[in-house]
Design a protein around this motif. Structure first.
Motif, short mmCIF file in Angstrom:
data_model
loop_
_atom_site.label_atom_id
_atom_site.label_comp_id
_atom_site.label_asym_id
_atom_site.label_seq_id
_atom_site.Cartn_x
_atom_site.Cartn_y
_atom_site.Cartn_z
N ALA A 280 0.76 -1.11 -0.12
CA ALA A 280 0.03 -0.18 0.00
C ALA A 280 0.65 1.31 -0.04
O ALA A 280 0.51 2.29 -0.70
CB ALA A 280 -1.13 -0.09 1.22
N LEU A 281 2.06 1.40 0.69
CA LEU A 281 2.87 2.23 0.90
C LEU A 281 3.41 2.67 -0.59
O LEU A 281 3.71 3.68 -1.18
CB LEU A 281 3.92 2.20 1.86
CG LEU A 281 4.89 3.22 1.92
CD1 LEU A 281 4.25 4.72 2.23
CD2 LEU A 281 5.84 3.16 3.36
N GLY A 282 3.66 1.45 -1.16
CA GLY A 282 4.60 1.50 -2.47
C GLY A 282 3.69 2.20 -3.69
O GLY A 282 4.14 2.93 -4.41
N ALA A 283 2.00 1.75 -3.36
CA ALA A 283 1.13 2.52 -4.49
C ALA A 283 1.28 3.99 -4.19
O ALA A 283 1.12 4.67 -5.15
CB ALA A 283 -0.01 1.83 -4.05
N LYS A 284 1.09 4.41 -2.68
CA LYS A 284 1.07 5.76 -2.41
C LYS A 284 2.34 6.59 -3.14
O LYS A 284 2.15 7.55 -3.93
CB LYS A 284 1.05 5.87 -1.17
CG LYS A 284 -0.32 5.73 -0.19
CD LYS A 284 -1.09 6.81 -0.54
CE LYS A 284 -2.22 6.51 0.37
NZ LYS A 284 -3.39 7.79 0.09
N LEU A 285 3.39 6.00 -2.89
CA LEU A 285 4.65 6.63 -3.66
C LEU A 285 4.88 6.60 -5.00
O LEU A 285 5.37 7.54 -5.37
CB LEU A 285 5.99 5.88 -2.87
CG LEU A 285 6.25 5.76 -1.26
CD1 LEU A 285 7.38 4.87 -0.97
CD2 LEU A 285 6.38 7.19 -0.89
N GLN A 286 4.31 5.66 -5.63
CA GLN A 286 4.37 5.62 -7.11
C GLN A 286 2.84 6.31 -7.66
O GLN A 286 2.97 6.13 -8.93
CB GLN A 286 4.18 4.10 -7.54
CG GLN A 286 5.44 3.60 -7.13
CD GLN A 286 5.59 2.12 -7.49
OE1 GLN A 286 5.85 1.83 -8.94
NE2 GLN A 286 5.60 1.06 -6.65
N LYS A 287 2.29 6.84 -6.73
CA LYS A 287 0.91 7.49 -7.09
C LYS A 287 0.20 6.52 -8.06
O LYS A 287 -0.47 7.00 -9.21
CB LYS A 287 1.19 8.84 -8.09
CG LYS A 287 1.95 9.68 -7.07
CD LYS A 287 2.13 11.02 -7.96
CE LYS A 287 3.14 12.06 -7.26
NZ LYS A 287 2.81 12.43 -5.62
N LYS A 288 0.03 5.26 -7.55
CA LYS A 288 -1.11 4.34 -8.03
C LYS A 288 -2.20 4.24 -7.43
O LYS A 288 -2.08 4.70 -6.21
CB LYS A 288 -0.29 3.06 -8.03
CG LYS A 288 0.98 2.66 -8.90
CD LYS A 288 0.80 2.81 -10.36
CE LYS A 288 2.35 2.64 -11.20
NZ LYS A 288 2.08 2.56 -12.53
N TYR A 289 -3.37 3.67 -7.81
CA TYR A 289 -4.68 4.12 -7.42
C TYR A 289 -5.26 2.44 -6.91
O TYR A 289 -6.44 2.62 -6.71
CB TYR A 289 -5.51 4.81 -8.07
CG TYR A 289 -5.14 6.11 -8.44
CD1 TYR A 289 -5.34 7.08 -7.32
CD2 TYR A 289 -4.19 6.52 -9.61
CE1 TYR A 289 -4.78 8.63 -7.32
CE2 TYR A 289 -3.75 8.05 -9.73
CZ TYR A 289 -4.27 8.90 -8.57
OH TYR A 289 -3.80 10.03 -8.61
N PHE A 290 -4.54 1.59 -7.31
CA PHE A 290 -5.06 0.25 -6.52
C PHE A 290 -5.03 0.30 -5.14
O PHE A 290 -4.53 0.93 -4.29
CB PHE A 290 -3.96 -0.87 -7.21
CG PHE A 290 -2.61 -1.06 -6.93
CD1 PHE A 290 -2.50 -1.72 -5.37
CD2 PHE A 290 -1.70 -0.48 -7.64
CE1 PHE A 290 -0.93 -1.63 -4.95
CE2 PHE A 290 -0.26 -0.62 -7.06
CZ PHE A 290 -0.13 -1.21 -5.71
N ARG A 291 -5.98 -0.51 -4.69
CA ARG A 291 -6.01 -0.82 -3.25
C ARG A 291 -5.61 -2.22 -2.73
O ARG A 291 -5.43 -3.16 -3.81
CB ARG A 291 -7.71 -0.86 -2.76
CG ARG A 291 -8.40 0.57 -3.45
CD ARG A 291 -9.81 0.59 -2.90
NE ARG A 291 -10.08 0.60 -1.51
CZ ARG A 291 -10.00 1.50 -0.43
NH1 ARG A 291 -9.57 2.61 -1.04
NH2 ARG A 291 -10.45 1.27 0.60
N THR A 292 -5.11 -2.31 -1.48
CA THR A 292 -4.70 -3.36 -1.19
C THR A 292 -5.40 -4.20 0.01
O THR A 292 -5.91 -3.38 1.07
CB THR A 292 -3.18 -3.28 -0.48
OG1 THR A 292 -2.28 -2.85 -1.70
CG2 THR A 292 -2.49 -4.43 0.06
N TYR A 293 -5.79 -5.36 -0.03
CA TYR A 293 -6.64 -5.94 1.03
C TYR A 293 -5.59 -7.06 1.74
O TYR A 293 -4.88 -7.83 1.17
CB TYR A 293 -7.82 -6.61 0.49
CG TYR A 293 -8.59 -5.47 -0.27
CD1 TYR A 293 -9.74 -5.03 0.58
CD2 TYR A 293 -8.33 -5.23 -1.68
CE1 TYR A 293 -10.63 -3.88 -0.28
CE2 TYR A 293 -9.33 -4.39 -2.31
CZ TYR A 293 -10.24 -3.63 -1.49
OH TYR A 293 -11.08 -2.73 -2.13
#
Length: 278
Positions: free
Chosen positions: A130-143
């Motif tokens: 989830a942190l990686g998505a934020k840093l890369q400005k990706k919009y997928f969600r992690t469950y």
């Protein structure tokens, strides 16, 4: 996918049948934990997550981590029903050279985002994703599904502490709160203690958005995930009250079914119950 509550319930019954049949066929595996989590897994894979079985490594797909990796047969059953692999492949569960080992291996089976099994570690991987998505400005969600027994691991609370710091509102953790781990502890008069007491208070103290539901009620499950999407600036945990061994009366709330293999007679009786429910 757009499925009705009735359709989701039928899928869950199918998955429960597959769990019991597969563990019986393999002569090994866990039953209780997968049965308690199956409604949550069905909802995630059939309604909640942005996934495509024909493109299991799609860059923008939602990610899922089964932190309680010993419940892998539940995940495999759902993956098979969703089209990530043939249902017939479930018969190879726990066999030598099979893609379906007792704990998930992301290097062998499409649709897995993390290899898990060492209890307490999966949630840390989910936080990292989830942190990686934020840093890369990706919009997928992690469950991520965690167990209440594994929540005795300190690493769970280290992950719980760090996620709000980075405002991971793209992360949803689901606590499979079946209140019955493998053995529990001896207590007065032979009663077994609940693995984690007052989880809502604990997670709120760490700064999480907390939603408490009946983990076998698809309407409540759906409402919880919708609420989670509306929350900004903090991660969400859904405390799903569940029943270990859910779906088969003689398995429910019985710790011996944590990892017991059904006999031929027990298999027949379990499948009979599930056919009535389905």
């Amino acid at each position: 996918m757009t499925l009705s509550t009735e359709e989701l319930t039928k899928k869950a019954t199918q998955a429960r049948r597959q769990i019991i049949e597969t563990v019986h066929y393999a002569g090994a595996g866990h039953v209780g934990g997968p049965m308690s989590a199956i409604d949550l897994l069905i909802y995630l894979y059939f309604k909640e997550m942005n996934i495509d079985p024909s493109n299991p490594r799609g860059e923008d797909r939602d990610r899922f981590v089964l932190s309680k990796g010993h419940s892998a047969i539940g995940l495999y059953s759902v993956l098979a029903l969703r089209g990530f692999m043939p249902v017939e492949e479930l018969k190879t569960f726990d066999a030598l050279n099979s893609r379906l080992q007792a704990h998930p291996d992301m290097n062998t089976l499409p649709g897995l985002d993390m290899s898990t099994g060492s209890l307490g570690q999966g949630i840390s991987a989910a936080v990292g994703i989830a942190l990686g998505a934020k840093l890369q400005k990706k919009y997928f969600r992690t469950y991520c599904i965690i167990g209440d027994g594994e929540s005795q691991e300190g690493q769970v609370w280290e992950a719980a502490d760090i996620a709000p710091k980075y405002k991971l509102d793209n992360l949803v953790v689901i606590l499979d709160y079946n209140k019955l781990q493998q053995f529990g502890w001896n207590a007065e008069e032979g009663n077994r203690k609940i693995p984690v007491n007052e989880p809502q208070t604990r997670w709120e103290a760490f700064g999480w958005n907390v939603i408490t539901i009946d983990g076998h009620n698809f309407n409540e499950i759906e409402a919880a995930f919708k609420l989670a999407k509306e929350v900004k600036g903090k991660p969400t945990i859904i405390i799903a009250n569940t029943v270990k061994g859910k779906g088969v009366s003689f398995m429910e709330n019985e710790f011996l079914w944590h990892s017991r293999v059904p006999t031929d007679e027990e298999l027949h009786d379990a499948l009979t119950e599930l056919s009535v429910e389905g």
